[in-house]
Motif scaffolding. Sequence first.
Motif, PDB file in Angstrom:
ATOM      1  N   GLY A 107       0.817  -1.209   0.000  1.00 11.30           N
ATOM      2  CA  GLY A 107       0.000   0.000   0.000  1.00 11.30           C
ATOM      3  C   GLY A 107       0.851   1.259   0.000  1.00 11.30           C
ATOM      4  N   GLU A 108       1.931   1.249   0.764  1.00 17.87           N
ATOM      5  CA  GLU A 108       2.844   2.391   0.780  1.00 17.87           C
ATOM      6  C   GLU A 108       3.455   2.611  -0.600  1.00 17.87           C
ATOM      7  OE1 GLU A 108       5.849   2.423   3.848  1.00 17.87           O
ATOM      8  OE2 GLU A 108       4.404   1.809   5.367  1.00 17.87           O
ATOM      9  N   TYR A 109       3.846   1.524  -1.244  1.00 17.67           N
ATOM     10  CA  TYR A 109       4.449   1.640  -2.570  1.00 17.67           C
ATOM     11  C   TYR A 109       3.446   2.242  -3.559  1.00 17.67           C
ATOM     12  CZ  TYR A 109       7.404   0.662  -6.554  1.00 17.67           C
ATOM     13  OH  TYR A 109       8.195   0.802  -7.672  1.00 17.67           O
ATOM     14  N   GLU A 110       2.199   1.776  -3.504  1.00 21.58           N
ATOM     15  CA  GLU A 110       1.179   2.325  -4.391  1.00 21.58           C
ATOM     16  C   GLU A 110       0.934   3.802  -4.102  1.00 21.58           C
ATOM     17  OE1 GLU A 110      -2.353  -0.085  -4.244  1.00 21.58           O
ATOM     18  OE2 GLU A 110      -1.387  -1.737  -5.302  1.00 21.58           O
ATOM     19  N   ALA A 111       0.951   4.189  -2.833  1.00 22.42           N
ATOM     20  CA  ALA A 111       0.761   5.601  -2.469  1.00 22.42           C
ATOM     21  C   ALA A 111       1.927   6.443  -2.981  1.00 22.42           C
ATOM     22  CB  ALA A 111       0.628   5.737  -0.956  1.00 22.42           C
ATOM     23  N   LEU A 112       3.127   5.914  -2.888  1.00 16.77           N
ATOM     24  CA  LEU A 112       4.297   6.622  -3.417  1.00 16.77           C
ATOM     25  C   LEU A 112       4.205   6.763  -4.935  1.00 16.77           C
ATOM     26  CD1 LEU A 112       6.969   4.929  -1.175  1.00 16.77           C
ATOM     27  CD2 LEU A 112       6.663   7.412  -1.394  1.00 16.77           C
ATOM     28  N   GLU A 113       3.726   5.727  -5.577  1.00 18.97           N
ATOM     29  CA  GLU A 113       3.546   5.772  -7.031  1.00 18.97           C
ATOM     30  C   GLU A 113       2.523   6.852  -7.399  1.00 18.97           C
ATOM     31  OE1 GLU A 113       2.389   2.693 -10.624  1.00 18.97           O
ATOM     32  OE2 GLU A 113       2.889   1.882  -8.653  1.00 18.97           O
ATOM     33  N   GLN A 114       1.426   6.911  -6.653  1.00 20.31           N
ATOM     34  CA  GLN A 114       0.411   7.948  -6.892  1.00 20.31           C
ATOM     35  C   GLN A 114       0.997   9.348  -6.682  1.00 20.31           C
ATOM     36  OE1 GLN A 114      -2.814   7.987  -7.867  1.00 20.31           O
ATOM     37  NE2 GLN A 114      -2.718   5.812  -8.322  1.00 20.31           N
ATOM     38  N   ALA A 115       1.796   9.506  -5.637  1.00 20.31           N
ATOM     39  CA  ALA A 115       2.419  10.802  -5.363  1.00 20.31           C
ATOM     40  C   ALA A 115       3.368  11.186  -6.496  1.00 20.31           C
ATOM     41  CB  ALA A 115       3.163  10.758  -4.027  1.00 20.31           C
ATOM     42  N   ALA A 116       4.104  10.213  -7.013  1.00 19.72           N
ATOM     43  CA  ALA A 116       5.028  10.469  -8.128  1.00 19.72           C
ATOM     44  C   ALA A 116       4.263  10.892  -9.372  1.00 19.72           C
ATOM     45  CB  ALA A 116       5.868   9.223  -8.413  1.00 19.72           C
ATOM     46  N   ILE A 117       3.127  10.273  -9.629  1.00 20.45           N
ATOM     47  CA  ILE A 117       2.303  10.635 -10.778  1.00 20.45           C
ATOM     48  C   ILE A 117       1.754  12.043 -10.602  1.00 20.45           C
ATOM     49  CG2 ILE A 117       0.127  10.117 -11.959  1.00 20.45           C
ATOM     50  CD1 ILE A 117       0.778   7.107 -11.376  1.00 20.45           C
TER      51      ILE A 117
END
Length: 146
Positions: free
Chosen positions: A100-110
């Motif tokens: 979940g953290e990785y997905e949140a980081l990916e969203q933040a990067a986008i």
Amino acid sequence: MKKFVNTLCIASFLLAGCASKSDNISASYVSPLHYQSFNCNQIRMEMQRVSRRVNDIAGVQDSQATKDSVALGVGLVLFWPALFFMIGKDKEEELSRLKGEYEALEQAAIQKECNVAAEIEQARKMREEREAKQQEMVEEASELNE
């Protein structure tokens, strides 16, 4: 018949207690707002840290899932006390949180239009293509064996 039903119920109960393979564990929700104050470099660094931790925990989880499967097989067939070895060391909750953290980081990067977002998308496409080729090879091999 009653003995068979009881055995089946016990087996299904024990299977439910087995550790899951890491691929079968879904990500829990983590808000990308947590990483809103991060710049692109900080997001990249955090993604690398989380990714390493996911890999470590996934290895532990897969190992535990394999041990549980072996213990279940031995316990049902030969020695029921082996079923007690299935208790503990399940990392499902931690792995779910890290995914979940990785997905949140990916969203933040986008959202911040970081280069790392494009790199992740390219890596995902390459992985999907590789998995599709592997699946084709498996299907071709099974057709040849028939």
